[in-house]
Design a protein around this motif. Structure first.
Motif, PDB file in Angstrom:
ATOM      1  N   THR A   6       0.825  -1.214   0.000  1.00  0.00           N
ATOM      2  CA  THR A   6       0.000   0.000   0.000  1.00  0.00           C
ATOM      3  C   THR A   6       0.855   1.258   0.000  1.00  0.00           C
ATOM      4  O   THR A   6       0.542   2.234  -0.700  1.00  0.00           O
ATOM      5  N   CYS A   7       1.937   1.247   0.757  1.00  0.00           N
ATOM      6  CA  CYS A   7       2.827   2.416   0.803  1.00  0.00           C
ATOM      7  C   CYS A   7       3.464   2.659  -0.563  1.00  0.00           C
ATOM      8  O   CYS A   7       3.531   3.797  -1.028  1.00  0.00           O
ATOM      9  N   ASN A  10       0.719   4.045  -2.991  1.00  0.00           N
ATOM     10  CA  ASN A  10       0.389   5.450  -2.749  1.00  0.00           C
ATOM     11  C   ASN A  10       1.539   6.375  -3.123  1.00  0.00           C
ATOM     12  O   ASN A  10       1.318   7.470  -3.651  1.00  0.00           O
TER      13      ASN A  10
END
Length: 228
Positions: A6-7, A10
Motif C-alpha cells: 500500500t505504501c 500510494n
C-alpha cells in the motif's frame, strides 16, 4: 507499513501526480523562455517543451499501472521513464553548459531567420537598432534579405538631440540577459526533476514485484487444502 504494497502504491500515485504538475511547469518554463528571447530560435528550449508533454503522457501511464497494479503498464512505464531521464538530463546539462558566446550565436541566427516585420517590432519595443551594431549585422555567415530601417526608432531614442550620429543601441546586448536567464532556469529545473524520475523507476520496480494482499490465491476445493 512503510515499504509495503500500500505504501509503494500510494507513493507511486503521488509521484505521478507530481510529474503531471512538473510537466505543466516545464511547458510553462519553455514558453516563458521563448517569450523572453523574443526572436531567437532556441532548439534546446524546444526540447524542454517536448519533455514536459511527454512527461505528462508517461505520468498517465504510470497512474493507470499503479492503480490497477498492471504488470505490463508498469514495465513499459519504467523503460520509457528511464529513457526520458537520459534525454531530459542531457538537454538540461546542455542548457547549463552553453556559454555566452554560443548564446550570442543562437540569438543572432534566430534574429536573421525571422521576418523583417518581426525585427522591426522588436526594435520599436526595445528601442534598439540592428543586432550587434547600429546597422545591418555582418558577423554571421547567413545572408539577410532585408534589414529593417532604424530611422523611426532612432527618432525615439534621440527625440531632442541635434547630434546626427545619435542612434539607438544594438539589440543583441539587450537580449543577452534574458536569454542567459532562460537557459539557466531551464537547465536547473530540468536537472532537479530528472533525478526524481530515477526514484520513480525504483518505486515502480519495487511495486511491480510486490504481492497484492487483497488478491487471494486459488485453493483446492477438495480436502487436501493445498495451494495451486
Amino acid at each position: 507499513m512503510c515499504g509495503g504494497f500500500t505504501c509503494s502504491k500510494n507513493a507511486l500515485i503521488a509521484l505521478n501526480i507530481l510529474y503531471v504538475m512538473i510537466g505543466f511547469l516545464l511547458i510553462g518554463v519553455g514558453v516563458y523562455a521563448r517569450a523572453a528571447s523574443i526572436v531567437t530560435n532556441l532548439p534546446i528550449v524546444g526540447g524542454i517543451l517536448a519533455c514536459g508533454v511527454i512527461l505528462i503522457c508517461i505520468s498517465m501511464l504510470g497512474l493507470a499501472g499503479a492503480v490497477k497494479h498492471h504488470q505490463v503498464m508498469l514495465f513499459f512505464y519504467m523503460i520509457i521513464l528511464f529513457m526520458l531521464f537520459l534525454i531530459q538530463f542531457s538537454i538540461a546539462s546542455s542548457c547549463l553548459a552553453v556559454n555566452s558566446e554560443q548564446q550570442q550565436q543562437f540569438a543572432e541566427q534566430g534574429w536573421m531567420t525571422v521576418p523583417t516585420q518581426l525585427r522591426e517590432q522588436v526594435q520599436d519595443s526595445m528601442l534598439c537598432c540592428g543586432f550587434n551594431a547600429t546597422g545591418p549585422s555582418t558577423s554571421s555567415a547567413l545572408v539577410m534579405p532585408e534589414e529593417p530601417t532604424c530611422e523611426t526608432v532612432n527618432l525615439k531614442c534621440c527625440p531632442q538631440s541635434s547630434d546626427p550620429e545619435c542612434r539607438c543601441p544594438p539589440c543583441g546586448p539587450l537580449l543577452q540577459d534574458k536569454i542567459d536567464y532562460a537557459f539557466k532556469l531551464c537547465g536547473g529545473l530540468g536537472i532537479f526533476f530528472s533525478f526524481t524520475e530515477v526514484l520513480a523507476v525504483f518505486l515502480a520496480r519495487r511495486y511491480r514485484n510486490q504481492h497484492d494482499p487483497c488478491y487471494l490465491p486459488a485453493r483446492a476445493v477438495f480436502p487436501h487444502n493445498y495451494l495451486y
